[in-house]
Design a protein around this motif. Structure first.
Motif, short mmCIF file in Angstrom:
data_model
loop_
_atom_site.label_atom_id
_atom_site.label_comp_id
_atom_site.label_asym_id
_atom_site.label_seq_id
_atom_site.Cartn_x
_atom_site.Cartn_y
_atom_site.Cartn_z
N LEU A 146 -0.96 -2.60 -3.83
CA LEU A 146 -0.26 -2.20 -2.83
C LEU A 146 1.04 -1.32 -3.06
CD1 LEU A 146 -0.41 -5.48 -0.48
CD2 LEU A 146 -1.91 -3.36 -0.38
N PHE A 147 1.67 -1.76 -4.16
CA PHE A 147 2.79 -0.98 -4.95
C PHE A 147 2.37 0.17 -5.06
CE2 PHE A 147 5.79 -0.02 -7.99
CZ PHE A 147 7.09 -0.42 -7.42
N GLU A 148 1.21 0.61 -5.91
CA GLU A 148 0.89 1.92 -6.09
C GLU A 148 0.48 2.79 -5.09
OE1 GLU A 148 0.21 3.44 -9.49
OE2 GLU A 148 1.83 1.88 -9.58
N ILE A 149 0.16 2.28 -3.95
CA ILE A 149 0.20 3.13 -2.94
C ILE A 149 1.56 3.59 -2.28
CG2 ILE A 149 -0.66 3.24 -0.59
CD1 ILE A 149 -2.65 1.22 -0.88
N ALA A 150 2.59 2.75 -2.38
CA ALA A 150 3.96 3.05 -2.16
C ALA A 150 4.42 4.08 -3.27
CB ALA A 150 4.64 1.85 -2.03
N ILE A 151 4.05 3.89 -4.25
CA ILE A 151 4.34 4.78 -5.31
C ILE A 151 3.98 6.29 -5.17
CG2 ILE A 151 4.19 5.51 -7.90
CD1 ILE A 151 6.32 3.71 -7.67
N ASP A 152 2.70 6.50 -4.62
CA ASP A 152 2.09 7.50 -4.27
C ASP A 152 2.87 8.37 -3.08
OD1 ASP A 152 -0.45 9.15 -4.83
OD2 ASP A 152 -0.42 8.95 -2.89
N GLU A 153 3.32 7.50 -2.16
CA GLU A 153 4.11 8.00 -1.06
C GLU A 153 5.29 8.72 -1.57
OE1 GLU A 153 3.77 6.17 2.90
OE2 GLU A 153 2.75 4.63 2.19
N MET A 154 6.00 7.86 -2.44
CA MET A 154 7.35 8.34 -2.84
C MET A 154 7.26 9.47 -3.86
SD MET A 154 10.61 7.20 -2.87
CE MET A 154 10.97 9.05 -2.88
#
Length: 748
Positions: free
Chosen positions: A365-373
């Protein structure tokens, strides 16, 4: 191809040594062992999620021909664990579930009776005739409601590592020019290995039992049964030579082993209990998760703040905890980071460890957020990760024993062709398909556990190596045989690996990706002790061909012992054995972290890393997603067997694809029951869903991490894979889905 008459080295690729037994059916599993006058037990499951049993009518069930007993909380015998607290090797804080303990119902599908009969068919028929009246109580299985009760448990699970904050994350987030904030969710997952949980208890008639159990730790189940029923260790032998998959579901003893043993001791007969596929949805599972991520960067894309808060579900009677929040804080360079972890209680069974527990949820889930950032900062997702790369464990400010993630990024991107990727979403297509390329980072622990192994070299030249470890499909048999062959230079055809038996030398449960490193190190030590005995016996060989040398100065290969660098000074191991005059040379050794290792563990981080690149094709009109390519580059220390190692990563990647697109337990909250409790409706990837998966092992020698330089592979393959797929779907469609799995309805 390596011939079985040849010795092998660590690093050689060859087939599993247990493969023939498995494909021919010679391997037997927990429900396939027979016993004289064997009885069959069928579990009756509760119809309600919470409340009490008002009455049980067993008359119709007892009238079925062949029924021997109907065991409930009303007639079961007294057992020892009612008088004292009990914890198994991997227990969690709280009160462990006790089947048939009293009239209380704590979750839907709870076992409330066991029908025992002379045939399976009679037991099943009678179980359907048991009539139960309930007094239902209000229940909740809705995570959204449970969040209103979330809490921080006072007593922590022994494996739980609390997140450690640094800097002032909230202030840095507020001050940063570029920000991203969102909530991400993961549903409940069930392990669903091919082999259902099963136990065959063989009643020996002298007060002892042999228990064939589907478990990841024979000695853990032995200790559990001794504690629960008051047996001595000598009275209970637990065996699990073959396990048809587990993924963590067999770490703790499940309720069927208790019920089968209860019936066997009560009736003084051998009893088998097998759970149905539907009943596999009534116990351990990956918990639901809600993860709130806040990220902020400066204008160039350098991270300024990380806030990572997560809540996972647990039962009402135990506090199951996972390390969910730490991975992003460890992996990325950022001076201001904070995290919080809480539990949300629900009226379900206690969740449990499922392949890469915590990381498969939290890092995905964190790596999806990293992609968004990365998109918010206007950077390529891989470039963003490289920009914010940390050479140390950023959460604990500790160096790694090794971290070759940069090389994994480079080799994976090169093989995938990442440089050909266009940045804008919906900018790549082929006919009616939108093409998306996404990537993510994976991270898992590299653990080493105390393990004991024995080695016995017979006068015939046959070698047996043994430990009580389990092989849940990960290749432990092969690792043991390969390490033994590498150490003593004997052909594989002369080596027999034994495991899955509580009577063998002590081993921890098979989990955490530690078994290859731990059992392998123990086998190596035991074989080195045999080597020392061979060297001493070589003095008795006529002509003393080796002369006066130490063990470090000799090498073993193809059944011979030679002076290193001088092959002319050589002697056959069979000749040494003949000269020794002994029928068997035996040794036992324990591999465990020494003082230096413990100091290193405190000072350095020990982890595996991966870079996952995914290509998806999304039908623009129908929203159907196909994962057409995956490249997974793994940095995991020394690879014992590239062929079996690749299989481990393939399995993890397939499960990651399942997380991304398929797996989701659907609960009817009015009933508090999982409704899609079958393979027909609980979707997992099948052959048609899987296309090209390429695995790369980055060269990462690491003599410090474990005695063999080995880092586990069983779990790193799943971590981050679902994120790479979800990120690729965004690149293809421009639609960001933050609630896994990504299903068609979320794209249309």
């Amino acid at each position: 191809m390596i011939h079985p008459s040849s010795s092998v080295k660590i690093g050689d690729a060859f087939n599993r040594v247990d493969g023939f037994d498995k494909v021919t059916g010679r391997a037997r599993y927990a429900a396939e062992f027979d016993a004289p006058d064997l009885l069959h037990g069928w579990v009756v499951s509760s119809d309600i999620a919470k409340g009490k049993i008002a009455a049980i009518d067993e008359a119709a069930a007892r009238a079925v021909a062949g029924v021997v007993e109907v065991i409930t909380h009303q007639n079961r015998p007294h057992v020892a664990w009612l008088d004292r607290s009990h914890a198994d090797e991997v227990s969690v804080p709280g009160s462990p579930f006790r089947a048939l303990y009293d009239d209380e119902i704590a979750f839907s599908g709870q076992p409330i009776a066991l029908v025992v009969a002379t045939t399976l068919e009679a037991a099943r028929e009678a179980a359907a005739l048991v009539h139960v009246d309930y007094i239902a109580a209000p229940h909740n299985t809705d995570m959204r409601v449970a969040l209103g009760e979330k809490f921080k448990p006072r007593k922590k699970r022994s494996t739980f590592v609390p997140p450690k904050a640094r800097g002032d994350a909230k202030a840095a987030f507020a001050a940063a020019p570029l920000k991203h904030s969102a909530d991400y969710t993961l549903p409940m997952h069930f392990h669903n290995p091919m082999e259902m949980h099963a136990t065959t208890v063989v009643w020996k008639g002298d007060g002892t039992i042999v228990v064939h159990d589907k478990t990841q730790g024979a000695q853990n189940v032995q200790h559990y049964l001794c504690s629960v029923f008051g047996f001595s260790a000598a009275d209970v032998r637990v065996m699990n030579p073959y396990v048809g998959g587990a993924f963590g579901s067999g770490l703790r003893p499940q309720y069927q082993v208790y019920l089968a043993t209860l019936a066997a001791t009560m009736l003084e007969r051998s009893v088998r209990v097998v759970l149905t596929r539907q009943q596999m949805f009534t116990h351990v599972h990956r918990p639901q998760a809600v993860q709130s991520v806040q990220l902020a960067t400066d204008a160039s894309g350098l991270l300024q703040a990380i806030v990572n808060d997560a809540t996972t579900s647990t039962s009402r009677f135990e506090n199951y905890m996972e390390v969910v929040c730490n991975w992003g804080l460890m992996n990325y360079r950022c001076g201001n980071a904070a995290a919080a972890y809480t539990l949300a209680p629900m009226d379900t069974y206690t969740p449990g460890d499922m392949r890469a527990p915590g990381a498969a949820t939290g890092m995905t889930l964190f790596e999806i957020a990293i992609d968004e950032m990365a998109y918010r900062a206007g950077l390529d997702p891989l470039a963003f990760r490289r920009l914010n790369y940390s050479d140390v464990d950023a959460m604990n400010d500790k160096p790694f024993t090794s971290k070759s993630l940069r090389q994994a990024y480079d080799e994976g991107a090169e093989r995938f062709g990442w440089h050909r990727r266009s940045h804008a979403p919906r900018s790549m297509r082929a006919g009616c398909d939108l093409i998306g390329w996404g990537m993510a980072t994976g991270m898992w622990d590299a653990l080493f556990m105390k393990t004991t192994a024995s080695a016995r070299l017979l006068a015939s030249g046959e070698l047996e190596v043994a430990t009580a470890a389990a092989d849940i499909g990960t290749g432990t048999y092969t690792v043991m045989a390969q390490v033994a062959s590498d150490t003593l230079g004997l052909p594989l055809s002369q080596i027999r690996a034994r495991l899955g038996d509580s009577a063998l030398p002590a081993s921890p449960v098979e989990g955490g990706s530690w078994m290859a490193a731990s059992a392998g190190a123990a086998v190596q030590l035991a074989c080195q002790a045999i080597g020392q005995q061979l060297l001493a016996a070589a003095d008795r060989v006529e002509g003393r061909p080796l002369g006066q040398v130490k063990l470090e100065a000799v090498e073993f290969h193809d059944g011979r012992m030679s002076v290193r660098g001088n092959p002319a000074r050589s002697v056959a191991i069979l000749d040494i054995l003949a000269a020794s005059g002994q029928e068997v040379l035996a040794a036992q050794a324990t591999a465990k972290p020494g003082v230096g290792d413990l100091i290193s563990m405190k000072r350095k981080a020990r982890n595996t890393h991966s870079a996952i690149f995914a290509e998806v094709r999304v039908d623009e009109e129908l929203g159907v997603v196909r994962v057409s390519r995956i490249v997974c580059a793994v940095a995991a220390g020394r690879i014992i067997n590239p062929k079996t190692a690749r299989s481990q990563i393939l399995g993890g990647v397939v499960m990651g694809i399942g997380m991304a697109l398929h797996e989701e337990a659907l609960t009817d909250h009015r009933l508090g029951r999982v409704m899609n409790h079958s393979f027909a409706e609980y979707h997992i990837p099948v052959n048609a869903d899987i296309d090209t998966i390429e695995v790369i092992f980055v060269d990462e020698p690491d003599p410090e991490v474990t005695p063999l330089g080995v880092k586990g592979l069983g779990e790193i393959g799943i971590v981050g894979t679902a994120a790479a797929v979800a990120n690729a779907i965004f690149h293809a469609t421009g639609k960001r889905v933050r609630a896994l799995p990504v299903t068609i309805d979320k794209l249309l």
